[in-house]
Design a protein around this motif. Structure first.
Motif, PDB file in Angstrom:
ATOM      1  N   SER A 206       0.811  -1.218   0.000  1.00 32.20           N
ATOM      2  CA  SER A 206       0.000   0.000   0.000  1.00 32.20           C
ATOM      3  C   SER A 206       0.844   1.268   0.000  1.00 32.20           C
ATOM      4  O   SER A 206       0.297   2.368  -0.085  1.00 32.20           O
ATOM      5  CB  SER A 206      -0.930   0.019   1.222  1.00 32.20           C
ATOM      6  N   GLU A 207       2.163   1.128   0.102  1.00 29.34           N
ATOM      7  CA  GLU A 207       3.012   2.326   0.132  1.00 29.34           C
ATOM      8  C   GLU A 207       2.864   3.146  -1.145  1.00 29.34           C
ATOM      9  O   GLU A 207       2.776   4.372  -1.109  1.00 29.34           O
ATOM     10  CB  GLU A 207       4.474   1.922   0.341  1.00 29.34           C
ATOM     11  N   GLU A 208       2.830   2.452  -2.267  1.00 30.02           N
ATOM     12  CA  GLU A 208       2.672   3.165  -3.538  1.00 30.02           C
ATOM     13  C   GLU A 208       1.322   3.883  -3.587  1.00 30.02           C
ATOM     14  O   GLU A 208       1.214   5.000  -4.103  1.00 30.02           O
ATOM     15  CB  GLU A 208       2.791   2.177  -4.700  1.00 30.02           C
ATOM     16  N   TYR A 209       0.307   3.223  -3.034  1.00 33.55           N
ATOM     17  CA  TYR A 209      -1.031   3.831  -2.987  1.00 33.55           C
ATOM     18  C   TYR A 209      -1.003   5.127  -2.170  1.00 33.55           C
ATOM     19  O   TYR A 209      -1.558   6.151  -2.586  1.00 33.55           O
ATOM     20  CB  TYR A 209      -2.012   2.835  -2.374  1.00 33.55           C
ATOM     21  N   VAL A 210      -0.344   5.081  -1.008  1.00 32.52           N
ATOM     22  CA  VAL A 210      -0.250   6.276  -0.161  1.00 32.52           C
ATOM     23  C   VAL A 210       0.511   7.381  -0.890  1.00 32.52           C
ATOM     24  O   VAL A 210       0.104   8.549  -0.883  1.00 32.52           O
ATOM     25  CB  VAL A 210       0.434   5.948   1.181  1.00 32.52           C
ATOM     26  N   ASP A 211       1.606   7.000  -1.542  1.00 36.82           N
ATOM     27  CA  ASP A 211       2.393   7.997  -2.279  1.00 36.82           C
ATOM     28  C   ASP A 211       1.557   8.658  -3.368  1.00 36.82           C
ATOM     29  O   ASP A 211       1.615   9.879  -3.563  1.00 36.82           O
ATOM     30  CB  ASP A 211       3.629   7.336  -2.901  1.00 36.82           C
ATOM     31  N   GLN A 212       0.789   7.841  -4.080  1.00 35.16           N
ATOM     32  CA  GLN A 212      -0.031   8.381  -5.162  1.00 35.16           C
ATOM     33  C   GLN A 212      -1.097   9.330  -4.627  1.00 35.16           C
ATOM     34  O   GLN A 212      -1.330  10.408  -5.185  1.00 35.16           O
ATOM     35  CB  GLN A 212      -0.688   7.231  -5.942  1.00 35.16           C
ATOM     36  N   ARG A 213      -1.725   8.923  -3.512  1.00 30.71           N
ATOM     37  CA  ARG A 213      -2.738   9.788  -2.909  1.00 30.71           C
ATOM     38  C   ARG A 213      -2.115  11.094  -2.408  1.00 30.71           C
ATOM     39  O   ARG A 213      -2.726  12.163  -2.506  1.00 30.71           O
ATOM     40  CB  ARG A 213      -3.425   9.058  -1.746  1.00 30.71           C
ATOM     41  N   TYR A 214      -0.900  10.997  -1.890  1.00 28.57           N
ATOM     42  CA  TYR A 214      -0.218  12.193  -1.393  1.00 28.57           C
ATOM     43  C   TYR A 214       0.106  13.141  -2.545  1.00 28.57           C
ATOM     44  O   TYR A 214      -0.061  14.369  -2.434  1.00 28.57           O
ATOM     45  CB  TYR A 214       1.053  11.786  -0.651  1.00 28.57           C
ATOM     46  N   LYS A 215       0.537  12.569  -3.653  1.00 29.02           N
ATOM     47  CA  LYS A 215       0.811  13.397  -4.830  1.00 29.02           C
ATOM     48  C   LYS A 215      -0.458  14.116  -5.283  1.00 29.02           C
ATOM     49  O   LYS A 215      -0.436  15.310  -5.600  1.00 29.02           O
ATOM     50  CB  LYS A 215       1.349  12.529  -5.972  1.00 29.02           C
ATOM     51  N   GLU A 216      -1.554  13.366  -5.325  1.00 26.21           N
ATOM     52  CA  GLU A 216      -2.822  13.965  -5.750  1.00 26.21           C
ATOM     53  C   GLU A 216      -3.226  15.083  -4.791  1.00 26.21           C
ATOM     54  O   GLU A 216      -3.708  16.139  -5.222  1.00 26.21           O
ATOM     55  CB  GLU A 216      -3.911  12.890  -5.797  1.00 26.21           C
ATOM     56  N   TYR A 217      -3.017  14.835  -3.510  1.00 22.51           N
ATOM     57  CA  TYR A 217      -3.351  15.848  -2.501  1.00 22.51           C
ATOM     58  C   TYR A 217      -2.524  17.112  -2.717  1.00 22.51           C
ATOM     59  O   TYR A 217      -3.058  18.231  -2.721  1.00 22.51           O
ATOM     60  CB  TYR A 217      -3.095  15.269  -1.107  1.00 22.51           C
ATOM     61  N   LEU A 218      -1.217  16.939  -2.893  1.00 26.24           N
ATOM     62  CA  LEU A 218      -0.353  18.099  -3.084  1.00 26.24           C
ATOM     63  C   LEU A 218      -0.725  18.857  -4.352  1.00 26.24           C
ATOM     64  O   LEU A 218      -0.718  20.093  -4.382  1.00 26.24           O
ATOM     65  CB  LEU A 218       1.111  17.652  -3.141  1.00 26.24           C
ATOM     66  N   LYS A 219      -1.062  18.109  -5.411  1.00 28.26           N
ATOM     67  CA  LYS A 219      -1.459  18.755  -6.655  1.00 28.26           C
ATOM     68  C   LYS A 219      -2.755  19.532  -6.469  1.00 28.26           C
ATOM     69  O   LYS A 219      -2.871  20.680  -6.896  1.00 28.26           O
ATOM     70  CB  LYS A 219      -1.620  17.712  -7.759  1.00 28.26           C
TER      71      LYS A 219
END
Length: 566
Positions: A206-219
């Protein structure tokens, strides 16, 4: 005296002992000594009376406890009765539900207690709501089966999230190993470090999932500076969306040449669309010119925008022409070393470079009086490139230059602007008479400009001047010829078809008294070269010095007698 009564009954009438115990129990209930009363009734083997008295006292949890243990056959009936009573209490609001929930809990009716706690609704009391939700979940996890626990948790946790109790919801999910749900709860609360830690320790996938969600959040939040350290491409794309172009290029430059030029191209395209081709050109001046085929349209567009721009036929335009020339020169140098070498695209850019060099040199010459003739010759030489230049503009500039330096010494290609103007208005070339330019290298089949490049008042001046010329018998309209019996500006001999090299300073053919440079195909008329050198020495023109500097690069060095421009 109940003790005495009990002793008498035990000694003389054992059958009446139970009645005495019941009497004692009734008295104890009245005194609210419930445990003592319960003990009497159980000794009297009358649990149904204990149930009855507890019910009358509203102590349903105690009644259910006794029933479950001593009269299990009546339990279902009692539960239904208790449920009806609970509904009555629920109608009394939050307090009734809480009271009933506690009673169910004390009675060991945990499922019913959970239901009651979940029914509590009091938006004005968030603390109470949170306690009830957590209590429901706690009872479910502790006393109910796995399936029911999960169902209750999936009911409770989203409500906690809605109340912004993200950590509580996440911990609840974690207690049942609902890892992804716990991660989502932390993410919802923007507790990214906790979400990342849970993923890393409990579910690495799930680490990649968290990273992707974090990127979306920052964007979505526009927090591009934070995004840089996580996903550089996403950060750069966000800079583009926010039109923070300078910051985008600054960060891209810290990556690699390929990444940088992806965003240079995007910025250049944006600037061209905005009409700021000069700023787009400066990007390539500062960042280099890669020989990427996907950039070719940008380079072509920069050339087209510049040759079509008004006000560029003057000394003040030198720096702009020099920038275009230098960019195209770097491009061609890079093309030679690429897979695009010697392709049609490469040949086109070499021609554009030549045109840009002529225009830059013309602007430099226009700033020095002694070089007026050089500037005029360059305007005339540019006529052979009207497949790339707007024809009406090129002919007008050539004719004007010839007129300014003395039309008897230079050719006068001034009628074409008048006829081209008519052709542009009509949308075809049928009205053009090309007979004056037969046996020259000035092309006839050229793109018809979509709009007029010469202002109306200038076109009127051309009409008047052409009329004056036609009435003056002394001013013949025959193009001047050279020793080849060919138009003096044409590179191709009319009779033999032999092609001469163009002078690097005027674009006119080099016939005799030439200066040859190290790079093949580069020559200059010696008289023109000496004249240019002398003008540089006497005027100290920075533009002319820069022309010599460029020629040194383009021609593989200058003759040893050349003026030093360093």
């Amino acid at each position: 005296n109940w003790d005495a009564a009990q002793r008498v009954a035990e000694a003389h009438d054992p059958d009446s002992v139970a009645d005495v115990l019941v009497g004692q129990a009734r008295f104890a209930f009245e005194q609210r000594e419930f445990q003592k009363a319960e003990a009497f009734l159980l000794r009297a083997q009358r649990p149904e009376l204990a149930i009855k008295y507890y019910k009358e006292a509203g102590m349903w949890s105690e009644a259910l406890r006794i029933c479950k243990e001593y009269v299990p056959s009546r339990l279902e009936e009692l539960q239904e009765e208790c449920g009806r009573e609970a509904a009555k209490k629920g109608s009394r609001g939050t307090e009734g539900l809480l009271e009933q929930a506690r009673e169910w809990e004390q009675a060991g009716e945990h499922a019913r207690a959970v239901d009651c706690y979940l029914k509590v609704r009091d938006p004005s009391n968030a603390v109470l709501m949170e306690k009830c939700l957590l209590k429901a979940a706690e009872l479910a996890i502790k006393f109910l089966g796995q399936s029911q626990s999960v169902d209750v948790t999936r009911t409770v946790a989203p409500q906690l999230v809605a109340m912004k109790k993200y950590s509580a919801a996440a911990e609840l999910y974690l207690s049942l190993d609902l890892i992804r749900e716990a991660i989502d709860a932390f993410i919802e609360g923007e507790e990214w470090s906790k979400a990342k830690r849970v993923a890393r320790e409990l579910d690495p996938q799930s680490e990649e999932y968290v990273d992707q969600r974090y990127k979306e959040y920052l964007k979505n939040q526009g927090k591009v500076d934070s995004l840089v350290g996580i996903d550089i491409v996403a950060a750069l794309d966000l800079y583009v969306q926010q039109e923070q172009w300078e910051k985008c290029l600054e960060v891209a430059a810290q990556q690699n040449y390929k990444v940088l030029h992806k965003y240079v191209a995007l910025y250049a395209t944006h600037l061209i669309r905005e009409g700021s081709w000069d700023k787009a050109l400066s990007l390539y001046v500062h960042h280099g010119v890669p020989a990427n085929p996907q950039n070719f349209n940008i380079y072509r567009r920069l050339f087209v925008e510049m040759v079509n721009a008004p006000g560029m036929n003057c000394a003040e335009a030198y720096s702009s022409w020099a920038d275009l020339r230098d960019v195209l020169f770097r491009l061609c140098e890079n093309l030679v070393k690429s897979s695009e070498a010697n392709t049609p695209a490469h040949e086109d850019f070499e021609t554009m470079l030549l045109v840009a060099h002529y225009c830059a040199t013309r602007s430099a010459a226009q700033g020095v009086k002694q070089l007026d003739t050089v500037a005029a010759k360059l305007s005339i030489a540019l006529l052979r490139h009207t497949e790339l230049l707007p024809a009406d503009k090129a002919f007008y500039e050539a004719g004007t230059a010839a007129k300014q330096v003395g039309q008897q010494k230079m050719p006068n290609p001034s009628a074409p602007p008048r006829l081209l103007s008519q052709a542009i208005d009509e949308g075809n070339l049928d009205s053009l008479d090309h007979s004056d330019f037969q046996n020259t290298d000035i092309p006839f089949e050229v793109p018809l400009p979509a709009k007029q490049h010469v202002p109306e008042e200038k076109r009127e001046e051309v009409r008047d001047w052409v009329l004056t010329m036609s009435m003056d018998q002394r001013l013949g309209q025959v193009l001047p010829r050279d020793e080849r019996d060919t138009y003096e500006a044409s590179l191709v001999a009319a009779s033999t078809g032999a092609r001469s090299l163009p002078c690097v300073l005027t674009g006119y053919p080099v016939l005799r008294n030439k200066i040859e440079f190290k790079r093949p195909g580069r020559e200059a008329n010696k008289d023109t070269w000496n004249k240019f050198q002398m003008a540089v020495k006497t005027s100290h023109s920075p533009a002319c010095q820069d022309v010599l500097k460029f020629l040194s690069q383009w021609c593989g060095g200058l003759p040893s007698t050349s003026f030093s421009f360093q």
